[in-house]
Design a protein around this motif. Structure first.
Motif, short mmCIF file in Angstrom:
data_model
loop_
_atom_site.label_atom_id
_atom_site.label_comp_id
_atom_site.label_asym_id
_atom_site.label_seq_id
_atom_site.Cartn_x
_atom_site.Cartn_y
_atom_site.Cartn_z
N VAL A 1 6.32 -15.25 -9.04
CA VAL A 1 6.36 -14.08 -8.15
C VAL A 1 5.52 -14.38 -6.93
CG1 VAL A 1 5.86 -11.63 -7.89
CG2 VAL A 1 6.64 -12.50 -10.10
N TYR A 2 6.08 -14.09 -5.75
CA TYR A 2 5.38 -14.24 -4.47
C TYR A 2 5.50 -12.93 -3.71
CZ TYR A 2 6.32 -19.08 -5.83
OH TYR A 2 6.42 -20.26 -6.53
N GLY A 3 4.40 -12.46 -3.12
CA GLY A 3 4.48 -11.18 -2.45
C GLY A 3 3.37 -10.94 -1.45
N ALA A 4 3.44 -9.77 -0.82
CA ALA A 4 2.46 -9.38 0.20
C ALA A 4 2.40 -7.86 0.26
CB ALA A 4 2.85 -9.95 1.56
N SER A 5 1.30 -7.34 0.79
CA SER A 5 1.15 -5.89 0.94
C SER A 5 0.25 -5.58 2.12
CB SER A 5 0.56 -5.27 -0.33
OG SER A 5 -0.79 -5.68 -0.52
N VAL A 6 0.36 -4.35 2.60
CA VAL A 6 -0.52 -3.84 3.65
C VAL A 6 -0.79 -2.37 3.37
CG1 VAL A 6 1.45 -3.31 5.16
CG2 VAL A 6 -0.85 -3.57 6.14
N ARG A 7 -2.03 -1.94 3.64
CA ARG A 7 -2.40 -0.54 3.43
C ARG A 7 -3.39 -0.14 4.50
NH1 ARG A 7 -4.03 0.81 -2.44
NH2 ARG A 7 -5.41 -0.95 -2.08
N GLY A 8 -3.16 1.06 5.10
CA GLY A 8 -4.06 1.53 6.14
C GLY A 8 -3.84 2.99 6.47
N ALA A 9 -4.71 3.52 7.32
CA ALA A 9 -4.66 4.93 7.69
C ALA A 9 -3.55 5.18 8.70
CB ALA A 9 -6.00 5.36 8.28
N VAL A 10 -2.76 6.25 8.46
CA VAL A 10 -1.67 6.64 9.35
C VAL A 10 -1.61 8.17 9.37
CG1 VAL A 10 0.82 6.60 9.78
CG2 VAL A 10 -0.32 4.56 8.89
N THR A 11 -1.74 8.77 10.55
CA THR A 11 -1.58 10.22 10.78
C THR A 11 -2.27 11.08 9.72
OG1 THR A 11 0.55 10.31 9.61
CG2 THR A 11 0.61 9.87 11.98
N GLY A 12 -3.53 10.80 9.49
CA GLY A 12 -4.30 11.63 8.58
C GLY A 12 -4.16 11.30 7.11
N GLY A 13 -3.38 10.29 6.78
CA GLY A 13 -3.20 9.88 5.39
C GLY A 13 -3.30 8.38 5.24
N ILE A 14 -2.91 7.88 4.09
CA ILE A 14 -2.92 6.45 3.79
C ILE A 14 -1.49 6.00 3.53
CG2 ILE A 14 -3.78 4.64 2.29
CD1 ILE A 14 -5.96 5.93 3.92
N SER A 15 -1.05 5.00 4.28
CA SER A 15 0.29 4.45 4.12
C SER A 15 0.20 3.04 3.55
CB SER A 15 1.03 4.42 5.46
OG SER A 15 2.35 3.93 5.31
#
Length: 354
Positions: free
Chosen positions: A190-204
């Motif tokens: 399995v190979y993968g990637a992710s991103v997480r950050g603040a967007v318009t008052g929430g977390i995307s």
């Protein structure tokens, strides 16, 4: 039980319970590990431990650590969905990026649905089955040969967390069978990637994973699960006082689908794309001592759904009471959630901590 200092720590945690299904007393070592910090930028954790990573909320793409689906579907606390691993975890930290390496010397499978507690669809029989299920499995269990290796490289850029993942091991639940009908665990990368950050008052968050089925890369063997691409988009925020909600859109994309269709009957064939929408809502009341929550999973492609409502009341620092349900609905017995429709249940739990 816990003991430690700045460079050396240890923990032991076990569970004992009476099982009315098996008429026996059961025991499980949940955690038994030693933690070392030989250098300021190096952590080592050795032993039985609960491991997790990725961005999904009760949806797992690059998290290839074992899950306990049996306990989850009969109403145990959600924390028990993540089963322990017997592994060594090495973490390296730097200003550029951080690295986690997890080595499991002998394959740790999911605690998957076997029919012992929860009935399910058995494709080899073409019917729902329970305790009469075919229990014959060929599980990789050789030390140092049937091992697993997982890698995560992660860091923060501009306030967002980015991560890259790799895994080499086996499908965590049976994903193939022999000519004699024995269920088995084919090799998997399995190979993968992710991103997480603040967007318009929430977390995307966004995540992707390529499941490379090593034993059938062309998709021509109907006895081995096809390779897949998996995608996830999610968003969570507080929408009111002590009220939070999250929405996720998850897709499983089967590769070489035409070759797969040629090897199975039309009535049981899965779609090329499996879509799942999840909704998680939590409301806190009575000075945050009462928690009302709902986890909902809806698959428009499979035409099935899973609902997990829960009310939890914290009576004191030591005593918690819970009332919940696992509700399964669907049109076709062989789809993932619909196969559990006859296992819909209501549960009551009282938990005392000391």
């Amino acid at each position: 039980m816990y003991a430690g200092n700045d460079w050396l720590e240890g923990k032991y945690k076990g569970d004992v319970w009476g099982d009315a299904v098996t008429n026996s007393i059961e025991y499980d070592t949940r955690e038994a590990w030693v933690f070392l910090r030989p250098y300021g930028a190096v952590d080592i954790k050795l032993g039985r431990q609960v491991l997790t990573w990725g961005t999904g909320e009760l949806v797992f793409l690059n998290d290839l650590f074992p899950k306990d689906w049996q306990s989850f579907f009969i109403g145990r606390d959600a924390e028990y969905l993540k089963a322990p691993s017997d592994a060594v975890k090495i973490s390296l930290f730097s200003s550029l990026a951080n690295v986690d390496v997890v080595y499991t010397p002998r394959f740790d499978a999911d605690r998957y649905i076997t029919g012992r507690y929860v009935s399910h669809w058995d494709g080899s029989l073409g019917s729902l089955t329970g305790r009469n299920a075919n229990a014959s499995t060929d599980r990789p269990d050789r030390w140092w040969r049937d091992d697993e290796l997982a890698l995560r490289i992660y860091g923060n850029i501009g306030g967002s967390e980015y991560a890259f993942y790799g895994y080499r091991g086996f499908w965590k639940s049976p994903a193939g069978q022999t000519s004699a009908g024995t269920k088995r665990f084919p090799a998997l990368d399995v190979y993968g990637a992710s991103v997480r950050g603040a967007v318009t008052g929430g977390i995307s968050n966004a995540e992707i994973a390529w499941y490379r089925s090593r034993e059938d890369q062309s998709g021509r063997d109907p006895a081995v699960r096809n390779s897949e691409l998996r995608y996830l988009l999610g968003y969570a925020r507080e929408i009111g006082r002590d009220l939070t909600a999250s929405l996720q859109y998850y897709v499983e994309h089967m590769l070489h689908h035409a070759r797969y269709r040629s090897g199975v009957s039309d009535s049981e064939a899965g779609d090329q794309f499996r879509h799942v929408v999840t909704l998680q809502c939590t409301k806190l009341l009575m000075d945050q001592n009462l928690e009302l929550s709902l986890s909902a999973y809806l698959s428009p492609s499979d035409r099935d759904a899973y609902l997990r409502p829960l009310a939890r009341y914290k009576y004191s620092d030591h005593l918690t009471m819970s009332l919940g349900a696992n509700i399964f609905v669907g049109d076709c017995h062989h789809t993932f959630f619909a196969q559990f429709e006859k296992n819909t249940n209501i549960y009551l739990a009282i938990r005392h901590s000391f």
